[in-house]
Design a protein around this motif. Structure first.
Motif, PDB file in Angstrom:
ATOM      1  N   LEU A 111     -16.554 -61.862 -24.886  1.00  0.00           N
ATOM      2  CA  LEU A 111     -16.923 -62.205 -23.510  1.00  0.00           C
ATOM      3  C   LEU A 111     -16.679 -63.665 -23.170  1.00  0.00           C
ATOM      4  O   LEU A 111     -16.447 -64.012 -22.018  1.00  0.00           O
ATOM      5  N   ASN A 112     -16.742 -64.545 -24.160  1.00  0.00           N
ATOM      6  CA  ASN A 112     -16.616 -65.978 -23.903  1.00  0.00           C
ATOM      7  C   ASN A 112     -15.190 -66.505 -24.027  1.00  0.00           C
ATOM      8  O   ASN A 112     -14.966 -67.698 -23.873  1.00  0.00           O
ATOM      9  N   VAL A 113     -14.228 -65.653 -24.295  1.00  0.00           N
ATOM     10  CA  VAL A 113     -12.844 -66.099 -24.468  1.00  0.00           C
ATOM     11  C   VAL A 113     -12.185 -66.305 -23.107  1.00  0.00           C
ATOM     12  O   VAL A 113     -12.274 -65.447 -22.236  1.00  0.00           O
ATOM     13  N   ARG A 114     -11.555 -67.431 -22.943  1.00  0.00           N
ATOM     14  CA  ARG A 114     -10.761 -67.732 -21.751  1.00  0.00           C
ATOM     15  C   ARG A 114      -9.357 -68.058 -22.245  1.00  0.00           C
ATOM     16  O   ARG A 114      -9.120 -69.104 -22.828  1.00  0.00           O
ATOM     17  N   LEU A 115      -8.433 -67.141 -22.037  1.00  0.00           N
ATOM     18  CA  LEU A 115      -7.068 -67.341 -22.499  1.00  0.00           C
ATOM     19  C   LEU A 115      -6.277 -68.132 -21.468  1.00  0.00           C
ATOM     20  O   LEU A 115      -6.335 -67.841 -20.280  1.00  0.00           O
ATOM     21  N   THR A 116      -5.557 -69.141 -21.960  1.00  0.00           N
ATOM     22  CA  THR A 116      -4.688 -69.946 -21.105  1.00  0.00           C
ATOM     23  C   THR A 116      -3.323 -70.037 -21.770  1.00  0.00           C
ATOM     24  O   THR A 116      -3.185 -69.779 -22.962  1.00  0.00           O
ATOM     25  N   PRO A 117      -2.311 -70.432 -21.031  1.00  0.00           N
ATOM     26  CA  PRO A 117      -0.968 -70.536 -21.621  1.00  0.00           C
ATOM     27  C   PRO A 117      -0.814 -71.711 -22.581  1.00  0.00           C
ATOM     28  O   PRO A 117       0.201 -71.827 -23.252  1.00  0.00           O
ATOM     29  N   PHE A 118      -1.821 -72.595 -22.671  1.00  0.00           N
ATOM     30  CA  PHE A 118      -1.655 -73.830 -23.439  1.00  0.00           C
ATOM     31  C   PHE A 118      -2.512 -73.925 -24.696  1.00  0.00           C
ATOM     32  O   PHE A 118      -2.326 -74.830 -25.498  1.00  0.00           O
TER      33      PHE A 118
ATOM     34  N   ILE B 297      -2.731 -47.230 -23.070  1.00  0.00           N
ATOM     35  CA  ILE B 297      -3.677 -47.246 -21.947  1.00  0.00           C
ATOM     36  C   ILE B 297      -3.809 -45.871 -21.294  1.00  0.00           C
ATOM     37  O   ILE B 297      -4.857 -45.539 -20.739  1.00  0.00           O
ATOM     38  N   VAL B 298      -2.786 -45.033 -21.407  1.00  0.00           N
ATOM     39  CA  VAL B 298      -2.810 -43.706 -20.789  1.00  0.00           C
ATOM     40  C   VAL B 298      -4.072 -42.937 -21.180  1.00  0.00           C
ATOM     41  O   VAL B 298      -4.685 -42.278 -20.350  1.00  0.00           O
ATOM     42  N   THR B 299      -4.474 -43.030 -22.436  1.00  0.00           N
ATOM     43  CA  THR B 299      -5.678 -42.326 -22.882  1.00  0.00           C
ATOM     44  C   THR B 299      -6.830 -43.278 -23.226  1.00  0.00           C
ATOM     45  O   THR B 299      -7.893 -42.827 -23.631  1.00  0.00           O
ATOM     46  N   HIS B 300      -6.600 -44.570 -23.091  1.00  0.00           N
ATOM     47  CA  HIS B 300      -7.651 -45.573 -23.335  1.00  0.00           C
ATOM     48  C   HIS B 300      -7.744 -46.528 -22.141  1.00  0.00           C
ATOM     49  O   HIS B 300      -7.440 -47.714 -22.253  1.00  0.00           O
ATOM     50  N   PRO B 301      -8.167 -46.018 -20.980  1.00  0.00           N
ATOM     51  CA  PRO B 301      -8.240 -46.908 -19.814  1.00  0.00           C
ATOM     52  C   PRO B 301      -9.248 -48.039 -19.994  1.00  0.00           C
ATOM     53  O   PRO B 301      -9.187 -49.030 -19.278  1.00  0.00           O
ATOM     54  N   ASP B 302     -10.131 -47.921 -20.982  1.00  0.00           N
ATOM     55  CA  ASP B 302     -11.120 -48.955 -21.246  1.00  0.00           C
ATOM     56  C   ASP B 302     -10.483 -50.265 -21.711  1.00  0.00           C
ATOM     57  O   ASP B 302     -11.107 -51.323 -21.606  1.00  0.00           O
ATOM     58  N   ILE B 303      -9.261 -50.227 -22.209  1.00  0.00           N
ATOM     59  CA  ILE B 303      -8.604 -51.460 -22.659  1.00  0.00           C
ATOM     60  C   ILE B 303      -7.586 -51.978 -21.636  1.00  0.00           C
ATOM     61  O   ILE B 303      -6.913 -52.980 -21.882  1.00  0.00           O
ATOM     62  N   ALA B 304      -7.472 -51.321 -20.500  1.00  0.00           N
ATOM     63  CA  ALA B 304      -6.451 -51.684 -19.509  1.00  0.00           C
ATOM     64  C   ALA B 304      -6.570 -53.145 -19.070  1.00  0.00           C
ATOM     65  O   ALA B 304      -5.570 -53.864 -19.000  1.00  0.00           O
ATOM     66  N   TYR B 305      -7.763 -53.595 -18.788  1.00  0.00           N
ATOM     67  CA  TYR B 305      -7.939 -54.966 -18.302  1.00  0.00           C
ATOM     68  C   TYR B 305      -7.535 -55.999 -19.349  1.00  0.00           C
ATOM     69  O   TYR B 305      -6.778 -56.927 -19.046  1.00  0.00           O
ATOM     70  N   VAL B 306      -8.009 -55.827 -20.574  1.00  0.00           N
ATOM     71  CA  VAL B 306      -7.704 -56.835 -21.594  1.00  0.00           C
ATOM     72  C   VAL B 306      -6.227 -56.798 -21.987  1.00  0.00           C
ATOM     73  O   VAL B 306      -5.643 -57.837 -22.294  1.00  0.00           O
TER      74      VAL B 306
ATOM     75  N   SER C 212      -0.975 -59.413 -21.788  1.00  0.00           N
ATOM     76  CA  SER C 212       0.427 -59.211 -21.413  1.00  0.00           C
ATOM     77  C   SER C 212       0.952 -60.361 -20.555  1.00  0.00           C
ATOM     78  O   SER C 212       2.159 -60.567 -20.470  1.00  0.00           O
ATOM     79  N   GLN C 213       0.074 -61.119 -19.942  1.00  0.00           N
ATOM     80  CA  GLN C 213       0.493 -62.258 -19.126  1.00  0.00           C
ATOM     81  C   GLN C 213       1.119 -63.370 -19.957  1.00  0.00           C
ATOM     82  O   GLN C 213       1.817 -64.231 -19.419  1.00  0.00           O
ATOM     83  N   PHE C 214       0.883 -63.348 -21.269  1.00  0.00           N
ATOM     84  CA  PHE C 214       1.360 -64.425 -22.131  1.00  0.00           C
ATOM     85  C   PHE C 214       2.519 -63.995 -23.026  1.00  0.00           C
ATOM     86  O   PHE C 214       2.835 -64.666 -24.006  1.00  0.00           O
ATOM     87  N   MET C 215       3.179 -62.887 -22.693  1.00  0.00           N
ATOM     88  CA  MET C 215       4.254 -62.372 -23.535  1.00  0.00           C
ATOM     89  C   MET C 215       5.469 -63.293 -23.569  1.00  0.00           C
ATOM     90  O   MET C 215       6.198 -63.317 -24.552  1.00  0.00           O
ATOM     91  N   ALA C 216       5.704 -64.050 -22.523  1.00  0.00           N
ATOM     92  CA  ALA C 216       6.880 -64.924 -22.478  1.00  0.00           C
ATOM     93  C   ALA C 216       6.780 -66.045 -23.510  1.00  0.00           C
ATOM     94  O   ALA C 216       7.780 -66.412 -24.125  1.00  0.00           O
TER      95      ALA C 216
END
Length: 153
Positions: free
Chosen positions: A74-81, A103-112, A117-121
């Motif tokens: 809950l306390n993790v804040r991911l940033t690009p840096f 995610i198709v069968t685990h919608p509970d992990i969709a948000y995380v 996925s925002q940091f894949m680059a």
């Protein structure tokens, strides 16, 4: 092609019609399709990707006994840096892609999964640690799936 419905005569008629125009065979009751396990229940269907998830854990070397009750702290804040850039981001990207498919069968992990996925680059160690935490959570929920009821509520 998957043909489903509650009108068995219509399904049979469709199969006959298609059989006259295309070479096809009836593989019987649907039980496994594109890593999706389908179980017919008396009151509906149950969809799971337990085998896919188990293979994902094995492929990512998550064989220890660690599990997590939540997919992200809950306390993790991911940033690009934050963290150190990964030398080879290939595994990170493969795991995120696999999680997106799960995610198709685990919608509970969709948000995380969306968050990591925002940091894949340009993934960093902190992002990879978050992915490992998600995998530990999946390990604790391997038997979970989606149940679709045939009854209206």
């Amino acid at each position: 092609m998957i043909v489903t419905g509650d009108d068995f005569q219509a399904i049979s008629d469709l199969q006959c019609y298609l059989g006259k125009h295309f070479e096809m065979k009836n593989l019987g009751t649907l039980s496994y399709f594109l890593d999706l396990e389908i179980s017919s229940l008396s009151n509906g269907y149950y969809l799971s990707k337990a085998k896919y998830a188990s293979n994902l854990l094995t492929r990512s070397s998550i064989t220890d006994s660690l599990t997590s009750s939540t997919p992200l702290d809950l306390n993790v804040r991911l940033t690009p840096f934050d963290g150190v850039p990964l030398d080879d981001p290939t595994l990170d990207r493969q795991l995120v892609g696999s999680l997106i498919y799960l995610i198709v069968t685990h919608p509970d992990i969709a948000y995380v999964v969306h968050i990591v996925s925002q940091f894949m680059a340009a993934p960093r160690t902190i992002h990879f640690s978050a992915i490992i935490r998600i995998l530990h959570n999946i390990k604790s929920t391997l038997g979970h799936g989606l149940q679709f009821s045939s009854q209206s509520l």
